[in-house]
Write a protein that holds these residues in place. Structure first.
Motif, PDB file in Angstrom:
ATOM      1  N   TRP A 181       0.825  -1.201   0.000  1.00  0.00           N
ATOM      2  CA  TRP A 181       0.000   0.000   0.000  1.00  0.00           C
ATOM      3  C   TRP A 181       0.858   1.250   0.000  1.00  0.00           C
ATOM      4  O   TRP A 181       0.733   2.097  -0.869  1.00  0.00           O
ATOM      5  CB  TRP A 181      -0.924  -0.032   1.211  1.00  0.00           C
ATOM      6  CG  TRP A 181      -1.668   1.231   1.512  1.00  0.00           C
ATOM      7  CD1 TRP A 181      -1.670   1.915   2.694  1.00  0.00           C
ATOM      8  CD2 TRP A 181      -2.536   1.966   0.638  1.00  0.00           C
ATOM      9  NE1 TRP A 181      -2.476   3.026   2.613  1.00  0.00           N
ATOM     10  CE2 TRP A 181      -3.024   3.077   1.351  1.00  0.00           C
ATOM     11  CE3 TRP A 181      -2.950   1.790  -0.688  1.00  0.00           C
ATOM     12  CZ2 TRP A 181      -3.896   4.012   0.799  1.00  0.00           C
ATOM     13  CZ3 TRP A 181      -3.818   2.722  -1.244  1.00  0.00           C
ATOM     14  CH2 TRP A 181      -4.282   3.808  -0.512  1.00  0.00           C
ATOM     15  N   ARG A 182       1.784   1.370   0.997  1.00  0.00           N
ATOM     16  CA  ARG A 182       2.573   2.595   1.082  1.00  0.00           C
ATOM     17  C   ARG A 182       3.944   2.328   1.668  1.00  0.00           C
ATOM     18  O   ARG A 182       4.121   1.464   2.530  1.00  0.00           O
ATOM     19  CB  ARG A 182       1.876   3.632   1.977  1.00  0.00           C
ATOM     20  CG  ARG A 182       0.659   4.299   1.372  1.00  0.00           C
ATOM     21  CD  ARG A 182       0.207   5.453   2.242  1.00  0.00           C
ATOM     22  NE  ARG A 182       1.248   6.468   2.371  1.00  0.00           N
ATOM     23  CZ  ARG A 182       1.251   7.424   3.293  1.00  0.00           C
ATOM     24  NH1 ARG A 182       0.286   7.484   4.184  1.00  0.00           N
ATOM     25  NH2 ARG A 182       2.215   8.307   3.337  1.00  0.00           N
ATOM     26  N   ALA A 183       4.934   3.103   1.203  1.00  0.00           N
ATOM     27  CA  ALA A 183       6.250   3.186   1.845  1.00  0.00           C
ATOM     28  C   ALA A 183       6.288   4.502   2.604  1.00  0.00           C
ATOM     29  O   ALA A 183       5.947   5.556   2.056  1.00  0.00           O
ATOM     30  CB  ALA A 183       7.363   3.151   0.794  1.00  0.00           C
ATOM     31  N   VAL A 184       6.687   4.444   3.877  1.00  0.00           N
ATOM     32  CA  VAL A 184       6.676   5.645   4.717  1.00  0.00           C
ATOM     33  C   VAL A 184       8.041   5.813   5.372  1.00  0.00           C
ATOM     34  O   VAL A 184       8.831   4.871   5.470  1.00  0.00           O
ATOM     35  CB  VAL A 184       5.579   5.569   5.794  1.00  0.00           C
ATOM     36  CG1 VAL A 184       4.207   5.431   5.158  1.00  0.00           C
ATOM     37  CG2 VAL A 184       5.813   4.411   6.749  1.00  0.00           C
ATOM     38  N   ASP A 185       8.318   7.024   5.821  1.00  0.00           N
ATOM     39  CA  ASP A 185       9.568   7.269   6.537  1.00  0.00           C
ATOM     40  C   ASP A 185       9.664   6.340   7.745  1.00  0.00           C
ATOM     41  O   ASP A 185       8.667   6.086   8.433  1.00  0.00           O
ATOM     42  CB  ASP A 185       9.640   8.723   7.001  1.00  0.00           C
ATOM     43  CG  ASP A 185       9.803   9.698   5.846  1.00  0.00           C
ATOM     44  OD1 ASP A 185      10.302   9.266   4.777  1.00  0.00           O
ATOM     45  OD2 ASP A 185       9.420  10.865   6.001  1.00  0.00           O
ATOM     46  N   ASP A 186      10.861   5.855   8.011  1.00  0.00           N
ATOM     47  CA  ASP A 186      11.045   4.871   9.078  1.00  0.00           C
ATOM     48  C   ASP A 186      10.438   5.333  10.397  1.00  0.00           C
ATOM     49  O   ASP A 186       9.764   4.565  11.092  1.00  0.00           O
ATOM     50  CB  ASP A 186      12.542   4.583   9.273  1.00  0.00           C
ATOM     51  CG  ASP A 186      13.117   3.751   8.143  1.00  0.00           C
ATOM     52  OD1 ASP A 186      12.657   3.889   6.993  1.00  0.00           O
ATOM     53  OD2 ASP A 186      14.042   2.969   8.406  1.00  0.00           O
TER      54      ASP A 186
END
Length: 262
Positions: A181-186
């Motif tokens: 769905w999404r890649a987000v900041d760690d």
């Protein structure tokens, strides 16, 4: 949970399940697998639980099967039995539970670990995370539903390539391909996962569970059969208290107070 290989945290309307062998990148052992199954069952049976977050402790989500438990000197193992006993029941359970399951992939997800993550309903991944179909590196084939799930998510050409080469797929590439769905900041991964789970826990969760079942059934159905299934499922959804509340709230111009009850 009595077994600290899997941690369970109850939140407001949802449960966080954490694989907890960070020194081994949360690689699966039979004990950890059984504990995860028990945690999922407990969440599914808990009337106060309306969503699940699955994540890993430390710098990895899950490195797949713990190869340290294999001893080649003991002879040829029956890996089919291992899959039938542990991994197939796990991914079947993830797809059968009629609650939204959010996987927060906090680091490497390799082998069965990648495919367990992708069997969840909504996958968020830290930008540092990687998905690796590592099976080819040790002479095996993808399991835990990977050849089915990944192929449907990204297509045959890409699925064959990443499975036969074992090349890592970054979180951002996985998002671009539609694998997740999404890649987000760690630093925002768990905040994002908690926000999503909290929102779903306040939603019409019977309808969400029925939606999950419909989408999963679509791959094996003809268009006409899927239309019939939508009809029958909508009939079921229309009889829930949440539907009545949703319509009433709409007419009264107020937020709906869904209960998630049938």
């Amino acid at each position: 949970m009595s077994d600290d290989r899997v941690l369970v945290e109850n939140s407001d309307g949802y449960v966080v399940i954490t694989l907890n062998r960070p020194d081994k990148l949360n690689a699966f052992t039979p004990i950890q697998n059984n504990s995860l199954m028990e945690a999922l069952d407990a969440a599914d049976e808990n009337p106060d639980c309306r969503a699940i977050i699955l994540t890993g402790a430390g710098r990895g989500f899950c490195a797949g099967q713990d190869l340290g438990e294999r001893n080649p000197a003991e002879g040829t193992p029956d890996l089919g039995q291992t899959i039938e006993t542990y991994f197939n029941p796990l991914v079947r359970k993830l797809r059968a539970i009629q609650l939204p399951i959010i996987c927060a992939v906090n680091g490497v997800a390799a082998g069965a670990g990648a495919n367990v993550a992708l069997a969840c309903d909504i996958v968020l991944a830290a930008k540092s995370a990687k998905f690796i179909q590592a099976f080819s590196k040790i002479g095996l084939v993808p399991d835990s539903g990977g050849t089915w799930t990944v192929t449907r998510l990204i297509g045959e050409a890409r699925a064959k390539a990443i499975m036969m080469t074992g090349v890592p797929v970054t979180a951002e590439t996985a998002e671009q391909w539609g694998m997740i769905w999404r890649a987000v900041d760690d630093g925002e991964l768990m905040n994002e996962a908690h926000s999503l789970a909290a929102g779903m826990a306040k939603g019409a969760t019977v309808g969400l569970g029925l939606t999950k079942m419909l989408v999963q059934a679509s791959g094996a159905n003809s268009f006409d059969r899927q239309l019939d299934l939508e009809r029958d499922t909508q009939r079921e959804a229309g009889r829930t208290p949440d539907y009545a509340e949703g319509v009433t709230a709409f007419l009264e111009k107020r937020p709906a107070a869904f209960t998630g009850r049938r």
